[in-house]
Structure formats: C-alpha cells, structure tokens
Design an enzyme around this catalytic site. Sequence first.
Site, PDB file in Angstrom:
ATOM      1  CG  ASP A 145     -26.320  -2.491  32.055  1.00  0.00           C
ATOM      2  OD1 ASP A 145     -25.691  -2.678  30.406  1.00  0.00           O
ATOM      3  OD2 ASP A 145     -26.732  -2.790  32.870  1.00  0.00           O
ATOM      4  CG  HIS A 164     -27.128  -5.858  36.005  1.00  0.00           C
ATOM      5  ND1 HIS A 164     -27.371  -4.433  34.762  1.00  0.00           N
ATOM      6  CD2 HIS A 164     -26.528  -6.044  36.691  1.00  0.00           C
ATOM      7  CE1 HIS A 164     -27.204  -3.316  35.957  1.00  0.00           C
ATOM      8  NE2 HIS A 164     -26.485  -4.190  37.306  1.00  0.00           N
ATOM      9  CG  ASP A 223     -28.149  -5.030  30.807  1.00  0.00           C
ATOM     10  OD1 ASP A 223     -28.573  -3.915  30.826  1.00  0.00           O
ATOM     11  OD2 ASP A 223     -28.029  -5.347  31.876  1.00  0.00           O
ATOM     12  CG  HIS A 235     -33.534  -7.084  36.059  1.00  0.00           C
ATOM     13  ND1 HIS A 235     -32.366  -8.627  36.150  1.00  0.00           N
ATOM     14  CD2 HIS A 235     -32.664  -5.606  36.176  1.00  0.00           C
ATOM     15  CE1 HIS A 235     -30.698  -7.598  35.477  1.00  0.00           C
ATOM     16  NE2 HIS A 235     -31.392  -6.268  35.409  1.00  0.00           N
ATOM     17  CE1 TYR A 247     -29.524   1.808  34.634  1.00  0.00           C
ATOM     18  CE2 TYR A 247     -28.165   0.229  34.089  1.00  0.00           C
ATOM     19  CZ  TYR A 247     -29.789   0.656  34.203  1.00  0.00           C
ATOM     20  OH  TYR A 247     -30.498   0.620  34.181  1.00  0.00           O
TER      21      TYR A 247
HETATM   22  C1  SP5 Z   1     -32.093  -3.301  33.365  1.00  0.00           C
HETATM   23  C2  SP5 Z   1     -30.969  -2.966  34.589  1.00  0.00           C
HETATM   24  O1  SP5 Z   1     -29.883  -2.620  34.301  1.00  0.00           O
HETATM   25  N1  SP5 Z   1     -30.946  -3.137  35.482  1.00  0.00           N
HETATM   26  C3  SP5 Z   1     -29.810  -3.048  36.501  1.00  0.00           C
HETATM   27  C4  SP5 Z   1     -30.455  -3.140  38.097  1.00  0.00           C
HETATM   28  C5  SP5 Z   1     -29.631  -2.766  39.287  1.00  0.00           C
HETATM   29  N2  SP5 Z   1     -29.853  -2.965  40.594  1.00  0.00           N
HETATM   30  C6  SP5 Z   1     -29.098  -2.750  41.130  1.00  0.00           C
HETATM   31  C7  SP5 Z   1     -28.504  -1.175  41.740  1.00  0.00           C
HETATM   32  C8  SP5 Z   1     -27.325  -1.702  42.731  1.00  0.00           C
HETATM   33  C9  SP5 Z   1     -26.795  -0.379  42.023  1.00  0.00           C
HETATM   34  N3  SP5 Z   1     -25.419  -0.775  43.057  1.00  0.00           N
HETATM   35  C10 SP5 Z   1     -24.741   1.150  43.300  1.00  0.00           C
HETATM   36  C11 SP5 Z   1     -23.596   0.808  43.896  1.00  0.00           C
HETATM   37  C12 SP5 Z   1     -22.897   2.048  43.500  1.00  0.00           C
HETATM   38  N4  SP5 Z   1     -21.299   1.651  44.076  1.00  0.00           N
HETATM   39 ZN    ZN Z   2     -28.392  -3.710  33.581  1.00  0.00          ZN
END
Ligand code: SP5
Ligand code: ZN
Length: 368
Positions: free
Chosen positions: A293, A206, A204, A168, A332
């Site tokens: 993830d 994302h 990944d 990111h 995660y």
């Molecule tokens: C490297 C990587 O996987 N980065 C991911 C970044 C995601 N950031 C946004 C996190 C939003 C978390 N939302 C939690 C909602 C729980 N239901």
């Molecule tokens: Zn990710």
Amino acid sequence: MRVVYSPAHLAHEITFETVMGVAVPANEVAERAERIRAALEADGGFTLEGPTDHGLDPILAVHDPGLVRFLEEAWPELRRSGLARQAVIPEELRVRPLTDDMSAGIGDREPRAISGRAGYWALDTSTPIVAGTYVAARAAVDVALTAVDVVFDGERAAYGLCRPPGHHAARSMYGGYCFFNNAAIAAQSIVRRTGEPVAILDLDYHHGNGTQQIFWRRGDVLYASLHADPAGQYPYYLGYADEIGEDEGAGANLNLPLPPGTGNEPYLAAVDRALEAIAGFGGSVVVVSLGFDTYAHDPICDFALTTDVYHEIGRRVASLGRSLVILQEGGYYRPALGENARSWLRGAEGRPFDPLPVQGFSEAGTRA
Ligand code: SP5
Ligand code: ZN
C-alpha cells in the site's frame, strides 16, 4: 523461493466495508492474494505449497482467548440472532473515556448481544466478519507458521501469502482488516523455538499498532516500522516516533513516520535506518510485515513508491544476512500487486528485477 499459500482465504469473501458509516466497495478482497499467487506462479522461480495445521496454541501465545472465541462465534451468533445483516460490524465501540476515573476492571465485561460483543473487541467499523472469516484467519496464521517452518528447514527466505493480513490485530483487538496478528504469532514462535531475539520489520504503509502493542514491554522482540504519519492516517492513535517501548521493551520499538507523498529516495533512507537498528539487535531471523500500500497508485494511501524500488528494498533487507520470514500485509491497487510482490521477492533472492512487459497497465497506472 518457497511460497506458502492457502485457498482458504477465499472463504473470507468481503464485498463492502464502511467509511464514515457509509458502505463502500471493500479494499481487502480475495483478488489481492490471487493476483500475487498468479504472478509468482507465472514467474517460474517460486514453488507454492500449502500450510500445515499448527493448532491454536501459537495463537493463544499472543492473543486473548476471549478474542479467539469471539471471532469463532461471531458469524454463527449473527445468524442465530435473526438479524438480516451481511456481516458483523459493530455500531458501538468500547472507548477509553467511558470509564475515565473508574477503577481498573469496571467496564470490562463482554456483553452477550452480538453488536455489543463486536464493539468490545473491535478497533474500527471497517473490518467485516463474514461466514468464512474465522477459517480464513486461522489459515493465514498457519501460512505464517509454515513459512517459519520453511526457514527452519534451512531456506534463507520464505514468503507467506497471508490473507487476511495481521499487523493491526492486538492481543485483545481486531481491526484494520486484520483478525490474528500473523507476524507477531510467527515472531513469538521463532523466539520460543530458538531462544533468540527476533526483529520484525514492518513495511506496510500503515503503522502496525497491533504488533507494537503485543511486544511493547518485550526486550527480545524488536519492532521497527516505516509508515504514514499517524496524525493523518490510520491507525491514527499510534505510530509516533516517541513510542519506544517500556520496561524491558524500552528501546525495542522503532517508529519511523513518513510524510504524505513519500517517494522512493526518502523511503529507502528510512529503510536503511530500520536495517541499522535491526543489525544492532540480536537474532538470526527477521520477520517482514510486507505491504504494497506504499505503491504510488494505491487507492487508499498516498506514498509514491514504484515497482523497481521494491526490488531494491528486498535486496537491502536480504543484505542483512539474516533469514527472512516475509509475510503479506496490505496493498490495495490490485493490478500491480503481483508485479510488486515478484519484484520484492526477486530482490530478496538476489535475482534480477526483470519486469514483465506492460500487462494491461503501465507504471503510470493507466490502462494500456
Ligand atoms: C492491513 C492494512 O493495510 N490495513 C489498512 C486498514 C485501513 N483502514 C482504514 C480504511 C480507510 C479507508 N478510507 C477510504 C478513503 C478513500 N478516499
Ligand atoms: Zn496497510
């Protein structure tokens, strides 16, 4: 397989992040990398080694020197400011409409105050900077570059257990738990060393907005990514299929957004599409941004992949016949991270899946 790991990641000791302004337990924690390390050590088929220091030059080949300076100074500056805060997290973000209709350059000055500085360089408010963040982020880059060295040493594949992750992070921005873009720095160093084009395969969950941004106008680096549809998932503003690159880079950016709930079969079909694009692109080395993830039980994501399919994905990626620099990104659900990494890497090496007997958790994610 040779695995590069550094305990320096432990210094990036994150306990919380913020979601809609509320502190919640952090997702990108040290336990993630330790789980993977332990599983690979227990397997017996992986040899771990530490990274070597590659200095700042490979980072500066990809990132704005101002970002590097900010990440180094942020924590000491927070302490000097006297603010009783546990981490640097911005409150204000320098968003584009601030300067709509104004000439280029207006609104571009980095402020002096720490919170304003953070918002100048940040994508989001969920990427805390703590005392050891800079040292850990530098070590993650060295892990990635040492994995590149291992492949230039003649290994068919090397795994860099990078933490914090990187995809990111853009040229002038950190965020998404990422500070330096480990995969982009690795790819750029491969281009420089070989003069050949390089493909990056991002698996990944994302979209790797940072990697896309860095190589957007580059025809010598293909970025191919499978990820959740950005209309519904982080990083929200990039990752659509019509983003194909510009200028020399037109056609060298391939986004394959996938719907919520995507399971093994549609995911494998998308892997095949990305591999076809990579096979049609030059170069002898592929950089893999590897996230777990996409796993069925990931707490912040909604794909439905299972441990055995990571083995099959690793097998298919290796069947490209290119050398692989495999770098860890997200993932995660801590109890399964080790097995998922072991499965993927064994698949890439042509070793059988050979899952461990249930170890305190089952495939359904419930405690045994
Ligand atoms: C490297 C990587 O996987 N980065 C991911 C970044 C995601 N950031 C946004 C996190 C939003 C978390 N939302 C939690 C909602 C729980 N239901
Ligand atoms: Zn990710």
